[in-house]
Scaffold this motif. Structure first.
Motif, PDB file in Angstrom:
ATOM      1  N   GLU A  12     -61.336  -3.145 -22.974  1.00 17.35           N
ATOM      2  CA  GLU A  12     -60.067  -2.406 -23.020  1.00 17.35           C
ATOM      3  C   GLU A  12     -59.993  -1.530 -24.271  1.00 17.35           C
ATOM      4  OE1 GLU A  12     -55.418  -3.617 -23.823  1.00 17.35           O
ATOM      5  OE2 GLU A  12     -56.620  -4.930 -22.545  1.00 17.35           O
ATOM      6  N   ASN A  21     -62.043   1.690 -24.165  1.00 21.95           N
ATOM      7  CA  ASN A  21     -61.351   2.785 -23.479  1.00 21.95           C
ATOM      8  C   ASN A  21     -60.165   3.303 -24.273  1.00 21.95           C
ATOM      9  OD1 ASN A  21     -62.897   3.364 -21.197  1.00 21.95           O
ATOM     10  ND2 ASN A  21     -62.054   1.643 -20.053  1.00 21.95           N
ATOM     11  N   GLU A  22     -59.556   2.471 -25.132  1.00 22.80           N
ATOM     12  CA  GLU A  22     -58.513   2.986 -26.022  1.00 22.80           C
ATOM     13  C   GLU A  22     -59.106   4.002 -26.996  1.00 22.80           C
ATOM     14  OE1 GLU A  22     -55.847   0.438 -28.075  1.00 22.80           O
ATOM     15  OE2 GLU A  22     -55.495  -0.855 -26.336  1.00 22.80           O
ATOM     16  N   ARG A  75     -61.789   5.838 -26.469  1.00 22.58           N
ATOM     17  CA  ARG A  75     -62.145   7.045 -25.720  1.00 22.58           C
ATOM     18  C   ARG A  75     -60.898   7.863 -25.363  1.00 22.58           C
ATOM     19  NH1 ARG A  75     -67.292   7.409 -24.135  1.00 22.58           N
ATOM     20  NH2 ARG A  75     -66.825   8.652 -22.280  1.00 22.58           N
ATOM     21  N   GLU A  76     -59.817   7.191 -25.044  1.00 20.61           N
ATOM     22  CA  GLU A  76     -58.573   7.909 -24.752  1.00 20.61           C
ATOM     23  C   GLU A  76     -58.059   8.628 -25.997  1.00 20.61           C
ATOM     24  OE1 GLU A  76     -54.030   7.022 -23.089  1.00 20.61           O
ATOM     25  OE2 GLU A  76     -55.420   5.372 -23.473  1.00 20.61           O
ATOM     26  N   SER A 107     -63.333  10.608 -21.278  1.00 18.42           N
ATOM     27  CA  SER A 107     -63.025   9.949 -20.015  1.00 18.42           C
ATOM     28  C   SER A 107     -63.284   8.451 -20.126  1.00 18.42           C
ATOM     29  CB  SER A 107     -63.878  10.536 -18.890  1.00 18.42           C
ATOM     30  OG  SER A 107     -65.254  10.368 -19.171  1.00 18.42           O
ATOM     31  N   PRO A 108     -62.472   7.614 -19.453  1.00 15.46           N
ATOM     32  CA  PRO A 108     -62.674   6.165 -19.549  1.00 15.46           C
ATOM     33  C   PRO A 108     -63.955   5.729 -18.841  1.00 15.46           C
ATOM     34  CG  PRO A 108     -61.017   6.680 -17.902  1.00 15.46           C
ATOM     35  CD  PRO A 108     -61.342   7.979 -18.593  1.00 15.46           C
ATOM     36  N   ARG A 114     -70.204   6.868 -18.044  1.00 16.10           N
ATOM     37  CA  ARG A 114     -69.141   6.598 -17.072  1.00 16.10           C
ATOM     38  C   ARG A 114     -68.988   5.108 -16.775  1.00 16.10           C
ATOM     39  NH1 ARG A 114     -68.320  10.835 -18.547  1.00 16.10           N
ATOM     40  NH2 ARG A 114     -68.153  12.825 -17.435  1.00 16.10           N
TER      41      ARG A 114
END
Length: 371
Positions: free
Chosen positions: A261, A264-265, A267-268, A273-274, A349
């Motif tokens: 999680e 992806n935080e 990357r955001e 892209s997540p 990805r």
């Protein structure tokens, strides 16, 4: 839960003291100041990454520096201001790292010494603890804040493999940074979109992309001189992406899920892209985790294994970390060229994470692939 103990940042970097204890052999002039005198703290904010030798304006802190023969640095003391005012719980080197960037101290913070003393009284225990921890070339930042009838003291010790030229914390898009140090070495940089630059020192680097850049200087022997974020076309972020230091890990599956999680935080936050969870990549993260625990993991061998498992359609990456919490682990990765470049890789990805929880923290292995 097996294996050798981890070098916990909290255990290694923090000495919590009963400051009233310890040697009291100090000059009469250093016995303190009236308790009615309020502490004076240096600014926690700066515009440049630089060091300076100005003396403390707080009389008692000045006594600590003078009689303790401490190598005072105001920008490092500014980082201690953030810690003593903004963080009431346990302190950690991850918090100190972000406080140092905010105050413009450019070098690694390696230790925290903290404790309470009667208001206005010379903190002999703190001075002794700092003196014992110092090595040649170290810097010290010391502050106190009034908490009821006591002074809360925080001292930070900074250490570097060299001396670097001052850098701005924020600058305009298209600006050039002159990167140099007092010894031979190399620079590396990660752009906001995950690209990398590098070369020998001295060098000029054009910041041709808006966002947060990572700038790192290393001596020729590989030791870190500095590693700092530079905001381009924006204000410097107020702190970490994560809530540091985070909670102690509860179990391997929960820690792996949280780490995924947080990947992806990251990357955001950088408009990447997540990544989507891939069961094969997650399974393949177990072996590097075992190697990391045994001290035999290498990134090149780990990535070759991913290729051998069929991930050949684009970029792949494997990265590991050790820390007391998942949040500190990911924050450590962001504070290095290698780790940040992996987490921001624009073409990946798919991802998978494995965790091993130990009595003194955890290990993480992160796999990323394009397809």
């Amino acid at each position: 839960m097996s294996g050798s103990p981890l070098p916990s940042p909290i255990a290694v970097g923090l000495l919590a003291l009963g400051l009233a204890c310890g040697p009291k052999k100090v000059p009469v002039a250093a016995l303190g100041v009236p308790a009615t005198d309020s502490p004076i703290l240096p600014s926690p904010d700066a515009t440049l990454y630089a060091t300076g030798s100005s003396l403390p304006r707080d009389v008692l802190v000045a006594q600590v520096v003078e009689f303790g023969l401490l190598p005072w640095q105001e920008s490092l003391a500014g980082a201690a201001t953030t810690l003593v005012l903004d963080h009431k719980g346990p302190l950690d080197l991850s918090l100190a790292r972000h406080a140092a960037w905010r105050s413009g101290y450019p070098y690694p913070v390696v230790q925290i010494v903290t404790g309470d003393e009667t208001a206005g009284v010379y903190p002999a225990g703190l001075v002794t603890a700092v003196q014992r921890a110092l090595k040649a070339g170290d810097h010290v930042g010391v502050v106190r804040a009034r908490v009821g009838p006591s002074d809360r003291w925080v001292a930070l010790i900074g250490r570097s493999a060299g001396v670097a030229e001052a850098l701005p914390r924020a600058t305009a898009e298209g600006a050039r940074l002159h990167l140099s140090a007092d010894r031979a070495g190399n620079f590396s940089a990660v752009t906001p979109s995950g690209g990398t630059r590098g070369g020998p020192l001295p060098a000029d680097l054009r910041l041709d992309e808006p966002g947060e850049w990572w700038i790192q200087l290393d001596a020729a022997d590989g030791r870190r001189i500095l590693g700092v974020p530079v905001a381009v076309g924006m204000e410097p972020p107020p702190g970490s992406i994560f809530d540091l230091p985070g909670l102690p890990p509860t179990g391997p599956s929960e820690s792996a899920a949280l780490a995924f999680e947080l990947v992806n935080e990251v990357r955001e936050a950088f408009a990447r892209s997540p990544v989507v969870l891939d069961e094969t990549l997650q399974t393949l993260a177990q072996h590097p985790l075992e190697q990391l625990a045994a001290g035999t993991w290498t990134r090149s061998a780990g990535e070759s294994r991913l290729r051998g498992a069929g991930f050949v359609g684009g970029p792949i990456a494997q990265i590991t970390c050790k820390a007391a919490t998942v949040e500190i682990c990911l924050d450590q990765l962001l504070a290095s060229t290698e780790g940040r470049a992996v987490l921001l890789q624009p073409q990946v990805r798919l991802g998978g994470v494995a965790a091993q929880v130990r009595t003194d923290g955890l290990l993480l292995a992160i796999n990323l692939a394009a397809e």
